[in-house]
Each structure stands twice: as structure tokens, then as C-alpha cells.
Design an enzyme around this catalytic site. Sequence first.
Site, PDB file in Angstrom:
ATOM      1  N   ASP A 208     -19.450 -31.263 -54.961  1.00 35.07           N
ATOM      2  CA  ASP A 208     -19.869 -31.962 -55.920  1.00 35.07           C
ATOM      3  C   ASP A 208     -18.925 -33.240 -56.545  1.00 35.07           C
ATOM      4  OD1 ASP A 208     -21.587 -32.426 -58.280  1.00 35.07           O
ATOM      5  OD2 ASP A 208     -19.873 -31.215 -59.444  1.00 35.07           O
TER       6      ASP A 208
ATOM      7  N   ASP B  50     -18.661 -35.310 -59.946  1.00 34.50           N
ATOM      8  CA  ASP B  50     -18.551 -35.317 -61.319  1.00 34.50           C
ATOM      9  C   ASP B  50     -17.802 -33.799 -61.649  1.00 34.50           C
ATOM     10  OD1 ASP B  50     -19.105 -37.882 -61.628  1.00 34.50           O
ATOM     11  OD2 ASP B  50     -21.223 -37.356 -62.245  1.00 34.50           O
TER      12      ASP B  50
HETATM   13 MG   LIG Z   1     -20.354 -31.453 -61.519  1.00 30.77          MG
END
Ligand SMILES: [Mg+2]
Length: 182
Positions: free
Chosen positions: A7, A9
Site C-alpha cells: 500500500d 499512504d
Molecule cells: Mg494506506
Amino acid sequence: MKAVFLDRDGVINVDKGYVHKIEDFEFYPNVFEALKKLQDNGFKLFIVTNQSGIAVGYYTEEDFLKLTDYMLKEFEKHGIKIEKVYYCPHHENGTVEKYSIKCDCRKPESGMIRQAIKEFSVDPSKSFLIGDKENDILAAHKEGIKAALVKTGQGLKYIENTTADFIGEDILDVVENFILKH
Ligand SMILES: [Mg+2]
Ligand SMILES: [Zn+2]
């Protein structure tokens, strides 16, 4: 091929909410070491990121791609190759018509991971995902991929109630104490 899905962020960079500008993109300091270790151990690296900010009109797909370019160049400077960045620009309640659909790529759906598995002949049983939200973990599990939750980003919200196979302090902790110990 074995892969690690990341992932973005809250895992790679500090989650400041809908990050879309280079000046707001702050790498976590030990991301480079973590990814280098994975690469040196034969893992191919992919990013899978929900970018509903595009659907709600906070920024454009071009903004996202420009930032992605910057991120990839920074990784390159550290000798790290990201095979491909998959992103979902959709949201069913968006304001930009083109992107306002209920898709099968927005995590917890697993469309992005499924596509990578197909395109790169990834072996799910040898692969991992690292995320900071339960929706990341769920998407990985749908494709039979083991998943670790980090406490960075939004992670602390989910540690009490997660289906993750491992909970780590941050990306480097996951790499050293989970993925490379498998
Ligand atoms: Mg995230
Ligand atoms: Zn989508």
C-alpha cells in the site's frame, strides 16, 4: 515469481490525507532499507493504491501520475525497482463522472492484485502484502496472499480487530521479522 504488494499512504509515505503533491510526499526513513532487502531476497515489488481523491475531484489522474514518477525516481536513486504501480481512481460516490463507478479494484476488492498476479505470473502462496488498513489485508486474503498490518499511517486503528497474519511497527519490522522469516 514471488512478490510483495505495498500500500502507499501510511506504509511508504506519511499519510497526510489525499497526498498528491511532491512537497507533501514524505518517505518513511526506513522504507528504502526495507525494500532493498526484499529485492535482494528475490521479491518483485508492486504498489497497489486506492486513489479515490481522483474520483472526488481533489486532484487529477495526471497529478497522481506526476507524483508517481517522482516517487519511482527516488526509489531508483536507492537502487530499488518497483515493477508496476496499480491504482484505483474510482469511488462510487465520486463527483467526476468518468470515475464514479462501483469498481472491482478499490480495496477491499482485489482487482489490482489479481491483475498483477496475471500480468506477472505471481505465485500468491509465496507473496505478501503490507498495508495500514484492514481493507488492504482483506484484498490480499481474497487472492490467497499473506498480509501484514503496520502501525504507521492508520494502522493503530485496526490492530485490535484485524485478520492480518502479522502486525509490525513499520515496513522494516514487517520485512525483517515476518516476510524474510517465512
Ligand atoms: Mg494506506
Ligand atoms: Zn477502481
